[in-house]
Design an enzyme around this catalytic site. Structure first.
Site, PDB file in Angstrom:
ATOM      1  N   GLN A 183       1.336  -4.999  -9.236  1.00  0.00           N
ATOM      2  CA  GLN A 183       1.684  -4.964  -7.822  1.00  0.00           C
ATOM      3  C   GLN A 183       0.813  -5.843  -6.936  1.00  0.00           C
ATOM      4  OE1 GLN A 183       0.323  -2.569  -4.975  1.00  0.00           O
ATOM      5  NE2 GLN A 183       2.231  -1.710  -4.216  1.00  0.00           N
TER       6      GLN A 183
ATOM      7  N   LEU B 195       0.825  -1.208   0.000  1.00  0.00           N
ATOM      8  CA  LEU B 195       0.000   0.000   0.000  1.00  0.00           C
ATOM      9  C   LEU B 195       0.859   1.258   0.000  1.00  0.00           C
ATOM     10  CD1 LEU B 195      -2.575   1.732   0.602  1.00  0.00           C
ATOM     11  CD2 LEU B 195      -2.167   1.228   3.021  1.00  0.00           C
TER      12      LEU B 195
END
Length: 306
Positions: A242, A91
């Protein structure tokens, strides 16, 4: 003094009350919180007053952690400091991309908000989670990959620590097997098998959302989780990977050090990354900013050249 890197934590670093001290005492942090509050009403209350259980919900964790990271960085910028390079853990990569002006503040917050919702939905669709494995020798890591087809190595954190993700029952079975080998394992405060193929559906949906955005050229090197190298021209494609790619954090830090970084500042909740970096290289300078006390300590260290 060499280069300075600002790094941003990922999910699991959250705690009740995070960011409240910065909000109370620093105008730059206050403005950041209020701007994000206008986009997602209730974010400040969750950060400052939310329970651990409420903050552990991915749809809440991600926007809340993101705004705390942005506020910490803005607090440093207020005093005239800026990074030479940057990176974020999972994140935290979105805060790093914001720091490098690849994404605007509002853009990154909107993306993080949607990312958290999709990842929570994916976690709720199947009983999955993550497990930190501590003390398993590198030469024995194949034990993890061969243990089960439903378990994936997803984070390479630092020497002696990796994280696996998978179905909860398989993780419990793996934990018992590791205990028999004398290896410790710790369940993480997350609600899904992040950075694994289990996130593919969420990743596909999120990739279509990302495609609507134009990622600007970074104003400074941003090291990507998926490659441990600075983003290049294909920033969008790298970011799309990702959610289902492992986080190569140890290699990222090693590459930063090889590129001249000798000072790290963790911006955001907790000191998780600081501890990892210390294990990767005990010879670098490490600071963190999560409240006024840690901010002032960091300002003093940076002012005297660490």
């Amino acid at each position: 003094m060499g280069k300075t890197a600002w790094v941003y934590p990922g999910q699991g670093a959250q705690y009740p009350g995070m960011g409240a001290d910065l909000y109370k005492h620093l105008r730059s942090a206050k403005a950041t919180f209020e701007e994000m509050e206008s986009l997602r009403p209730g974010t400040m209350k969750q950060c400052f007053e939310g329970s651990a259980q409420e903050l552990a919900q991915t749809k809440n964790t991600q926007p809340c952690l993101h705004v705390v990271s942005l506020a910490a960085a803005k607090s440093l910028e207020h005093y005239g400091f800026a990074p030479d390079v940057t990176a974020g853990f999972s994140l935290g990569e979105y805060a790093a991309l914001t720091s490098a002006q690849t994404l605007g503040t509002k853009e990154s917050f909107r993306l993080v908000e949607k990312r958290g919702e999709l990842m929570q939905e994916a976690g709720e669709a199947s009983p999955t989670s993550m497990l930190a494995v501590v003390g398993l020798p590198v030469e024995e890591e194949n034990f993890l990959t061969e243990f089960s087809e439903e378990v994936y190595v997803v984070n390479y954190n630092c020497p002696g620590q990796v994280v696996v993700a998978g179905e909860k029952g398989e993780l419990r079975r793996l934990s018992r097997a590791l205990r028999e080998k004398g290896v410790r394992s710790v369940p993480l405060k997350v609600s899904g098998a992040f950075h694994s193929p289990i996130m593919q559906k969420a990743s596909d949906i999120f990739s279509s959302i990302l495609s609507r955005f134009t990622l600007r050229k970074p104003t400074l090197p941003v090291y990507a989780n998926a490659t441990a190298q600075p983003y290049e021209e294909d920033s969008l494609e790298t970011l799309k990977k990702q959610m289902t790619s492992p986080v190569y954090w140890q290699k990222t830090i090693e590459n930063m050090i090889a590129d001249g970084v000798d000072t790290f500042v963790e911006c955001g909740a907790g000191k998780t990354l600081s501890g990892m970096i210390q294990r990767i290289s005990p010879n670098v300078n490490i600071f963190h900013v999560e409240d006024v006390e840690s901010l002032h300590h960091t300002l003093r260290g940076l002012s005297r050249g660490a």
